[in-house]
Design a protein around this motif. Structure first.
Motif, short mmCIF file in Angstrom:
data_model
loop_
_atom_site.label_atom_id
_atom_site.label_comp_id
_atom_site.label_asym_id
_atom_site.label_seq_id
_atom_site.Cartn_x
_atom_site.Cartn_y
_atom_site.Cartn_z
N PHE A 17 77.30 42.84 -9.28
CA PHE A 17 76.07 42.29 -9.84
C PHE A 17 74.94 43.31 -9.76
CE2 PHE A 17 78.42 38.59 -8.30
CZ PHE A 17 78.36 37.73 -9.40
N ASP A 18 74.00 43.17 -10.69
CA ASP A 18 72.77 43.96 -10.66
C ASP A 18 71.63 43.05 -10.20
OD1 ASP A 18 74.06 46.21 -11.70
OD2 ASP A 18 73.68 45.56 -13.78
N PRO A 19 71.01 43.32 -9.04
CA PRO A 19 69.88 42.51 -8.62
C PRO A 19 68.61 42.90 -9.37
CG PRO A 19 70.29 44.23 -7.02
CD PRO A 19 71.36 44.36 -8.06
N VAL A 20 67.80 41.91 -9.69
CA VAL A 20 66.50 42.14 -10.33
C VAL A 20 65.44 41.49 -9.45
CG1 VAL A 20 65.07 41.78 -12.36
CG2 VAL A 20 67.52 42.22 -12.62
N LEU A 21 64.46 42.29 -9.04
CA LEU A 21 63.42 41.83 -8.13
C LEU A 21 62.11 41.61 -8.86
CD1 LEU A 21 63.81 44.31 -5.13
CD2 LEU A 21 64.07 41.82 -4.99
N LEU A 223 64.14 36.74 -7.08
CA LEU A 223 65.38 37.50 -7.21
C LEU A 223 66.34 36.80 -8.15
CD1 LEU A 223 67.14 39.82 -5.13
CD2 LEU A 223 68.54 37.80 -5.48
N SER A 224 67.01 37.59 -8.97
CA SER A 224 68.08 37.07 -9.81
C SER A 224 69.21 38.09 -9.83
CB SER A 224 67.59 36.79 -11.23
OG SER A 224 67.20 37.99 -11.88
N LEU A 225 70.41 37.63 -10.18
CA LEU A 225 71.56 38.51 -10.30
C LEU A 225 72.08 38.49 -11.74
CD1 LEU A 225 73.69 37.64 -7.11
CD2 LEU A 225 72.10 39.56 -7.43
N THR A 237 65.27 32.80 -8.31
CA THR A 237 64.71 31.93 -7.28
C THR A 237 63.50 32.64 -6.69
OG1 THR A 237 66.07 32.86 -5.51
CG2 THR A 237 66.96 30.95 -6.72
N GLU A 238 62.62 31.87 -6.07
CA GLU A 238 61.42 32.44 -5.45
C GLU A 238 61.37 32.01 -3.99
OE1 GLU A 238 56.54 32.60 -6.06
OE2 GLU A 238 57.74 31.11 -7.13
N ARG A 250 65.41 40.98 4.86
CA ARG A 250 66.49 40.03 5.17
C ARG A 250 66.59 38.95 4.10
NH1 ARG A 250 65.20 37.45 10.58
NH2 ARG A 250 67.39 36.76 10.62
N ALA A 251 65.45 38.48 3.59
CA ALA A 251 65.46 37.42 2.58
C ALA A 251 66.13 37.89 1.30
CB ALA A 251 64.03 36.95 2.30
N VAL A 252 65.84 39.14 0.88
CA VAL A 252 66.47 39.68 -0.33
C VAL A 252 67.97 39.80 -0.13
CG1 VAL A 252 66.64 41.68 -1.84
CG2 VAL A 252 64.39 40.88 -1.10
N ARG A 253 68.37 40.34 0.99
CA ARG A 253 69.80 40.54 1.27
C ARG A 253 70.53 39.19 1.28
NH1 ARG A 253 73.37 44.25 3.75
NH2 ARG A 253 71.74 45.83 3.67
#
Length: 501
Positions: A17-21, A223-225, A237-238, A250-253
């Protein structure tokens, strides 16, 4: 479903997956008064003692914009390389919740004060990542709810709630990034680095204390995948109100692993707010995420538009300080230290303290050593932040000077520092009251050496026979006799002289 969901291994997530912040940061400004009234903004006051008809939303009360807050917002925007809007209005963001007594929040919607900027981050390995800034806009903070009787401090399961409106109306700046793609496995690191850099930048502007532990700076992490290489954006999600740099990472991971688990199980990501649990390192569901239409924005009729002149903007641009990363580079060059050493100072929260200690006259090497070793240990032992220790850079510089003057040994100096930390006064006062000054009377040292040699004649004979290393036992005896107040180097010299070795 969420509680029993299997989290996907992080390496597996980034392989598929590609994470988008996207990160939204709320910063409480340290103005003397609130955004739209004259109430004070001091942290920690008795509940509901810093309120008035305006911030309580009482009928007939009219707001007035805080000029200092507007200037702070523009300075933040300029430091973030944003354009300052020549004209803009406040809007009413309508929603019902007990922490906002007016039932709407005065904010900026489609006319923010600052737009289209960027912030460059340097990661630990030297890679530079540019974070686009979508906007920075002004608004007011809400009150604070305390839910009593529940298991986790949230409203669900609580017996009753208490409301403190002291925070309602405190000036806020919300800084919103543009979409941050292409970070891959470094997404958690990039998120933390961004919030860290933003915190340092705002602190340098002296517009906020950016105390995440007190809520004056809070991060919302979106964050979305997307399936790798697809270019198709996933549902985001926020995670709301993350209140430490470590927790941002930690929250992002965790959210990356959780969302991948949902998708692998055949589920769909719900667009919602989530809350980060410090104890578990996990996020949990909050509420479905509203859209802008849900808030029924409309222009605030009781406030005039904000129209900063070009001259005012340029005047504020001239007040911008040396930016943190520029300052670090200058300090690094001045002190001749490596990238790793400057990074360690920053991570320890010691850079400003060391710089102030050097400014007070201490050599940079000694100042760094004291703050990152003994004083850092003391901060850990006393469970306080390094900057909150009860010792000033000037006092540390004085201790270092006493060592250089031969008045203290390093061991004695640590005792002096302990005395200062315990509230016993200035370094010189602690030296006097504790009797810690180095014994410099040559006659007294000779007498102590002779006594120690007499008590250990076999050791004296070994030294006389060429085993100079045996002098350590006599040095130890003399140091004990003088309560550690002798100069060990001079004691060793006297021992060699007295035995005739």
């Amino acid at each position: 479903m969420t509680a029993s969901l299997d989290l996907v291994d992080f390496d597996d997530v980034v392989a598929r997956f590609d994470p988008v912040l996207g990160i939204e940061v709320h910063v409480e400004l340290s103005t003397r008064t609130k955004m739209f009234c004259g109430c004070p903004t001091g942290f920690g006051a008795e509940p509901n003692t810093q309120v008035c008809p305006v911030c309580l939303g009482l009928p007939g009360a009219l707001p007035v914009v805080n000029r200092a807050a507007v200037e702070a917002a523009m300075r933040i925007g300029l430091a973030l390389n944003c354009s300052i809007a020549p004209w803009g209005r406040f809007a009413r963001k309508n929603y019902f919740y007990p922490d906002m007594p007016k039932n709407f929040q005065t904010s900026q919607y489609d006319e923010p004060i600052a737009v289209d900027g960027f912030l460059d981050l340097t990661l630990d390995d030297g890679e530079v990542v540019r974070i686009g800034i979508e906007r920075a806009h002004m608004e007011e903070d809400t009150g604070k709810s305390l839910h009593v009787g529940g298991a986790d401090g949230r409203i669900h399961g609580a017996d009753h709630s208490l409301l403190d409106y002291n925070r309602a109306g405190v000036p806020l700046i919300e800084i919103v990034t543009k979409m941050i793609p292409d970070t891959g496995a470094r997404a958690p690191e990039v998120a933390r680095a961004y919030v860290t850099a933003l915190r340092d930048l705002i602190k340098s502007l002296d517009v906020s204390d950016v105390r995440m532990d007190q809520g004056s700076m809070r991060a919302d992490v979106n964050l979305s995948l997307s399936p790798s290489g697809s270019g198709v954006l996933g549902t985001r999600t926020e995670t709301k109100n993350v209140n430490s740099l470590r927790s941002v990472e930690r929250a992002v991971r965790h959210e990356m692993s959780r969302q991948a688990g949902v998708l692998d199980a055949g589920g769909e990501i719900v667009q919602e707010t989530r809350h980060f649990d410090e104890s578990t390192g996990h996020t949990r569901a909050g509420r479905r995420k509203e859209t802008s239409e849900d808030y029924r924005y409309f222009p605030e009729p009781d406030l005039v538009p904000i129209a900063p002149s070009a001259e005012w903007v340029e005047e504020l641009r001239g007040t911008l300080p040396e930016l943190p990363w520029e300052r670090r580079r200058r300090i690094q060059d001045d002190w001749g230290i490596s990238d790793e050493e400057i990074r360690d100072l920053v991570n320890a929260g010691a850079l400003e303290l060391v710089e102030a200690t050097v400014a007070a006259g201490a050599p940079s090497g000694e100042a760094r050593s004291w703050w990152v070793s003994y004083l850092a240990q003391q901060a850990n032992t006393r469970s306080v932040e390094l900057a909150d220790l009860a010792i000033t850079p000037a006092q540390v510089a004085r201790v270092i000077a006493l060592i250089a003057e031969g008045e203290l040994t390093n061991k004695l100096a640590r005792q002096v520092v302990d005395g200062v930390l315990d509230g016993e006064g200035e370094p010189d006062e602690v030296v006097a009251s504790r009797g810690l000054k180095v014994v410099s009377d040559e006659g007294a040292l000779v007498a102590a050496v002779d006594a120690a040699l007499a008590e250990q004649p076999d050791v004296a004979e070994k030294i006389r026979g060429g085993k100079v290393q045996a002098a350590g036992a006599i040095v130890g005896a003399v140091m004990k006799a003088t309560k550690g107040q002798a100069d060990a180097k001079r004691v060793r010299e006297l021992i060699i002289e007295r035995v005739g070795a």
